[in-house]
Design a protein around this motif. Structure first.
Motif, PDB file in Angstrom:
ATOM      1  N   PHE A   8     -27.277   5.129 -44.513  1.00 44.90           N
ATOM      2  CA  PHE A   8     -26.842   5.624 -45.818  1.00 44.90           C
ATOM      3  C   PHE A   8     -25.313   5.810 -45.826  1.00 44.90           C
ATOM      4  CE2 PHE A   8     -31.206   7.223 -45.190  1.00 44.90           C
ATOM      5  CZ  PHE A   8     -31.817   6.568 -46.249  1.00 44.90           C
ATOM      6  N   LYS A 135     -33.635  11.638 -43.262  1.00 43.61           N
ATOM      7  CA  LYS A 135     -33.377  11.308 -44.670  1.00 43.61           C
ATOM      8  C   LYS A 135     -34.256  10.128 -45.111  1.00 43.61           C
ATOM      9  CE  LYS A 135     -28.912  11.776 -46.396  1.00 43.61           C
ATOM     10  NZ  LYS A 135     -27.562  11.244 -46.717  1.00 43.61           N
ATOM     11  N   ALA A 136     -34.356   9.110 -44.232  1.00 42.92           N
ATOM     12  CA  ALA A 136     -35.152   7.925 -44.575  1.00 42.92           C
ATOM     13  C   ALA A 136     -36.623   8.304 -44.729  1.00 42.92           C
ATOM     14  CB  ALA A 136     -34.989   6.847 -43.507  1.00 42.92           C
ATOM     15  N   ALA A 138     -37.797  11.208 -45.577  1.00 40.89           N
ATOM     16  CA  ALA A 138     -38.007  12.083 -46.734  1.00 40.89           C
ATOM     17  C   ALA A 138     -37.707  11.388 -48.056  1.00 40.89           C
ATOM     18  CB  ALA A 138     -37.115  13.314 -46.600  1.00 40.89           C
ATOM     19  N   SER A 139     -37.101  10.192 -47.964  1.00 41.94           N
ATOM     20  CA  SER A 139     -36.633   9.520 -49.169  1.00 41.94           C
ATOM     21  C   SER A 139     -37.802   9.124 -50.080  1.00 41.94           C
ATOM     22  CB  SER A 139     -35.842   8.271 -48.760  1.00 41.94           C
ATOM     23  OG  SER A 139     -35.568   7.520 -49.895  1.00 41.94           O
ATOM     24  N   THR A 140     -37.735   9.583 -51.314  1.00 43.86           N
ATOM     25  CA  THR A 140     -38.796   9.246 -52.264  1.00 43.86           C
ATOM     26  C   THR A 140     -38.264   8.406 -53.425  1.00 43.86           C
ATOM     27  OG1 THR A 140     -38.362  11.335 -53.353  1.00 43.86           O
ATOM     28  CG2 THR A 140     -40.245  11.259 -51.839  1.00 43.86           C
ATOM     29  N   GLY A 141     -36.943   8.278 -53.464  1.00 41.38           N
ATOM     30  CA  GLY A 141     -36.309   7.538 -54.565  1.00 41.38           C
ATOM     31  C   GLY A 141     -36.616   6.050 -54.477  1.00 41.38           C
ATOM     32  N   SER A 143     -36.352   2.366 -53.550  1.00 41.61           N
ATOM     33  CA  SER A 143     -35.644   1.647 -52.504  1.00 41.61           C
ATOM     34  C   SER A 143     -35.243   0.303 -53.084  1.00 41.61           C
ATOM     35  CB  SER A 143     -36.574   1.485 -51.312  1.00 41.61           C
ATOM     36  OG  SER A 143     -36.419   0.217 -50.741  1.00 41.61           O
TER      37      SER A 143
ATOM     38  N   TYR B   6     -27.145   0.756 -46.800  1.00 43.50           N
ATOM     39  CA  TYR B   6     -26.845   1.116 -48.189  1.00 43.50           C
ATOM     40  C   TYR B   6     -25.353   1.326 -48.403  1.00 43.50           C
ATOM     41  CZ  TYR B   6     -31.790   1.587 -49.262  1.00 43.50           C
ATOM     42  OH  TYR B   6     -33.113   1.314 -49.468  1.00 43.50           O
ATOM     43  N   SER B 195     -42.566  -1.960 -48.309  1.00 46.61           N
ATOM     44  CA  SER B 195     -41.953  -0.788 -48.935  1.00 46.61           C
ATOM     45  C   SER B 195     -42.790  -0.288 -50.100  1.00 46.61           C
ATOM     46  CB  SER B 195     -40.550  -1.131 -49.430  1.00 46.61           C
ATOM     47  OG  SER B 195     -40.642  -1.872 -50.622  1.00 46.61           O
TER      48      SER B 195
END
Lengths: 159, 197
Positions: A8, A135-136, A138-141, A143, B6, B195
């Motif tokens: 990130f 963070k990866a 927990a990431s829910t946004g 992708s 990213y 994903s």
């Protein structure tokens, strides 16, 4: 296929700044951080003349081969390697089993100084990689991967 | 293992060309290297013996363009085909995202093809992968030679799971880019599927 590794922007910035500090504190020519599969992650110092992509892939191959040797010898991973050249020396260290830290140095520095500074830098980097992993997980946004459409993929291969 | 950055907006994937010795894996990469524009490729590295047999691996970094503002970079590797380099082959499979099997169509190499394919399956298991779940493309190379098995015979012996397959003449480039495109596409599709997209 296993889940992709990610990086990130915030952690990238912090990892780059650890590389820059290490470059300065170790009087190194250049510092490179590479993923275990050979992808360049960050760099600092005199890298303009260096083919970073090739160096990264060969270093990852070298580390993998050394790991293979350690298995045959029933040794845990060799965590660091040193290559002594006529002008440039290379110090290679594993960072938390996730990445490879490469320090290129010459007569302006010494192996002892590089080792000392690398130890501190790898601790900081290990913490940052831990942060990325959390963070990866927990990431829910959304992708980038699930935004990709068939049409996007097809477009890449249009002649 | 694919790597998504990213920050630099890049998707990196690792492709491995596998197969028996002298089957044309390095030739595939050499043709891709020769026919790709300079801005899309990095330097090709060959760690080979004095007789040009692959000792550890060949490596070719390729950029295929952008998807949604992310650069797609593929790192192409070959393995050494000779039987006794098995330890090296295992190392190169670490972190693989997709595999191309380059089979030698010559009848006398059929056994070597089968042995190499078994070896691939076994080495993947040791790395925690299942060939049947990995993006995988089959290439029948050397179709220009006289003493070759038919595609039906090769298919029966090497491709029971019906993965996408191509006939090739890597020395002249026939089938080379078709194979590359198919595996790259399969890897990106699998990444998206993994994903949840």
């Amino acid at each position: 296929m296993s889940a992709p590794e990610v990086m990130f922007p915030e952690e990238q910035r912090q990892i780059s700044s650890v590389c820059q500090r290490l470059h300065r504190d170790a009087n190194a020519k250049a510092v490179l951080l590479i993923g275990r599969d050979g992808q360049p992650i960050a760099e600092a110092g005199e890298v303009g003349e260096i083919d970073v992509t090739s160096l990264s892939s060969l270093t990852a191959g070298n580390v993998a081969a050394t790991g293979g040797i350690s298995k045959i010898l029933r040794e845990k991973d060799f965590t660091s390697q040193f290559h002594e050249g006529e002008k440039t020396h290379v110090h290679i260290t594993l960072v938390a089993g996730r990445a490879i830290l490469v320090v290129l140095f010459d007569e302006r520095s010494s192996l002892g100084l590089v080792r000392l500074r690398v130890r501190k830098a790898t601790e900081e980097m290990a913490r940052l990689f831990e942060q990325v992993a959390k963070k990866a997980a927990a990431s829910t946004g959304p992708s980038i991967l699930n935004e990709i459409t068939d049409a996007d993929i097809d477009k890449l291969f249009n002649d | 293992m694919s790597f998504i950055n990213y920050s630099s907006r890049e998707i990196n994937c690792k492709l491995v060309y596998y197969g028996p010795g002298l089957g044309g894996k390095t030739t595939n990469l050499q043709f891709i290297y020769a026919k790709t524009s300079p801005e899309a490729k990095g330097k090709m590295i060959s760690l080979a013996t004095e007789t040009e047999r692959t000792l550890f691996f060949d490596f070719l970094p390729l950029s295929l363009g952008e998807i949604r503002g992310f650069k797609t970079r593929f790192h192409l590797y070959t393995v050494p085909g000779q039987v006794f380099y098995d330890a090296s082959r295992k190392l190169i499979l670490k972190g693989v995202d997709g595999v191309v099997f380059v089979a030698d169509s010559q009848i006398e190499r059929m056994e070597a093809n089968i042995e190499s394919l078994d070896n691939l399956r076994q080495n993947l298991i040791e790395q925690g992968y299942d060939l049947d779940k990995l993006p995988f493309v089959m290439q029948y190379n050397k179709r220009d030679l006289p003493n070759i098995a038919s595609v039906a015979e090769l298919h029966e012996a090497l491709n029971p799971t019906n993965v996408i397959e191509f006939e090739a003449r890597a020395t002249t480039g026939v089938g080379v880019f078709e194979t590359l495109k198919a595996i790259a596409k399969a890897v990106l599709t699998e990444l998206r599927r993994g994903s949840g997209g």
